[in-house]
Design a protein around this motif. Sequence first.
Motif, PDB file in Angstrom:
ATOM      1  N   ASP A 164      59.203  22.641 -19.977  1.00 39.80           N
ATOM      2  CA  ASP A 164      58.305  22.490 -21.127  1.00 39.80           C
ATOM      3  C   ASP A 164      59.028  21.729 -22.246  1.00 39.80           C
ATOM      4  N   PRO A 165      58.780  20.407 -22.357  1.00 36.11           N
ATOM      5  CA  PRO A 165      59.386  19.661 -23.472  1.00 36.11           C
ATOM      6  C   PRO A 165      58.686  19.998 -24.789  1.00 36.11           C
ATOM      7  N   ASP A 166      59.237  19.451 -25.869  1.00 40.43           N
ATOM      8  CA  ASP A 166      58.618  19.615 -27.175  1.00 40.43           C
ATOM      9  C   ASP A 166      57.228  18.985 -27.178  1.00 40.43           C
ATOM     10  N   ILE A 167      56.321  19.528 -28.000  1.00 46.19           N
ATOM     11  CA  ILE A 167      54.934  19.079 -28.020  1.00 46.19           C
ATOM     12  C   ILE A 167      54.825  17.600 -28.351  1.00 46.19           C
ATOM     13  N   GLN A 168      55.645  17.100 -29.270  1.00 44.60           N
ATOM     14  CA  GLN A 168      55.603  15.675 -29.617  1.00 44.60           C
ATOM     15  C   GLN A 168      56.041  14.811 -28.444  1.00 44.60           C
ATOM     16  N   VAL A 169      57.023  15.289 -27.700  1.00 42.84           N
ATOM     17  CA  VAL A 169      57.478  14.548 -26.525  1.00 42.84           C
ATOM     18  C   VAL A 169      56.385  14.512 -25.465  1.00 42.84           C
ATOM     19  N   LYS A 170      55.702  15.627 -25.267  1.00 41.61           N
ATOM     20  CA  LYS A 170      54.613  15.652 -24.282  1.00 41.61           C
ATOM     21  C   LYS A 170      53.495  14.698 -24.673  1.00 41.61           C
ATOM     22  N   ASN A 171      53.166  14.660 -25.959  1.00 37.74           N
ATOM     23  CA  ASN A 171      52.119  13.726 -26.411  1.00 37.74           C
ATOM     24  C   ASN A 171      52.538  12.276 -26.166  1.00 37.74           C
ATOM     25  N   ALA A 172      53.818  11.983 -26.440  1.00 39.75           N
ATOM     26  CA  ALA A 172      54.303  10.621 -26.196  1.00 39.75           C
ATOM     27  C   ALA A 172      54.261  10.269 -24.709  1.00 39.75           C
TER      28      ALA A 172
END
Length: 330
Positions: A164-172
Amino acid sequence: MDVIFYAFLIFGLFIFFSSFFTVKQQTAVVVERFGKFIGIRQSGLQLKLPIIDKIAGRVNLKIQQLDVMIETQTKDNVFIKMKVSVQFKVIPEHVYEAFYKLEYPHDQITAYVFDVVRAEVPKLILDDVFLRKDDIAVAVKRELNEAMTTYGYDIINTLVTDIDPDIQVKNAMNRINAAEREKTAAMFESEAQRIRIVAKAKAEAESKKLQGQGIADQRREIAKGLVESVAVLNEVGINSQEASALIVITQHYDTLQAIGADTNSNLILLPNSPQAASEMLNSMVTSFTASSIIGEQMKKQTPRVKSKNHTSTDYNPSDTSEANEAGEIK
């Protein structure tokens, strides 16, 4: 006396029943005597010395699972949370080591998992972490087996069940995936458009080729028809020039009829009057007649021509003026 008897009876029953105990399936019982280990009892009905022997503990021999949540950093400086599930069990032949050498096995396993994951993940970028999660799980299992076998534990399997990466990383990452899919779709659409254009061009080329062949065949047949028409007209006393004029005027009217029969035609002929065809025919006949007269006169004239009223004279081109006037085109 009765009270003492009952007291001894109750004490005897207590001693008797305390000498027996049961052990459940997939469980081992550690027995101590005065605090010293004396043996391990397996499943079933077991016997021990009352008061002297006691059950120090029970060891579960079933496969157990421990879920470890770890937060670590990748090579490209992305913080991720990983969930590693460790499946383990106590080796039946090493119950003593499992019970006496390791007090908190879950804490020990968790520590090793943390150590291995935080040593392996920083070597990889985020994309490789997803691709090589099985390699991480194998590394964790290998390290745990080497460490936990000493304490009587067997590591059955290790699984990386969540990354589970950081939410901003997942959005990117989602935006990157969407852009890649749009790029692929555009490439396929361009290729399809190219195929359609090439197919259309080939079809048009083939169509023009067939049209050219058709026009050539049509003209060839028209020429053959004209030759046959001239031959028929010559047979009835009409010379080639008059026959040609007649064929031209006939084709003129056929063309007008074909244009008028087409309801979708946008063609306009200017000028167009009932006298136009007649004038064209008259002009052509007059031209052909004048040409014939001039030709006949030139054949009859010689350098010296004798006549009744005149002496010999030289050829004068002005003698054809009458013929020219007769052949003037209106």
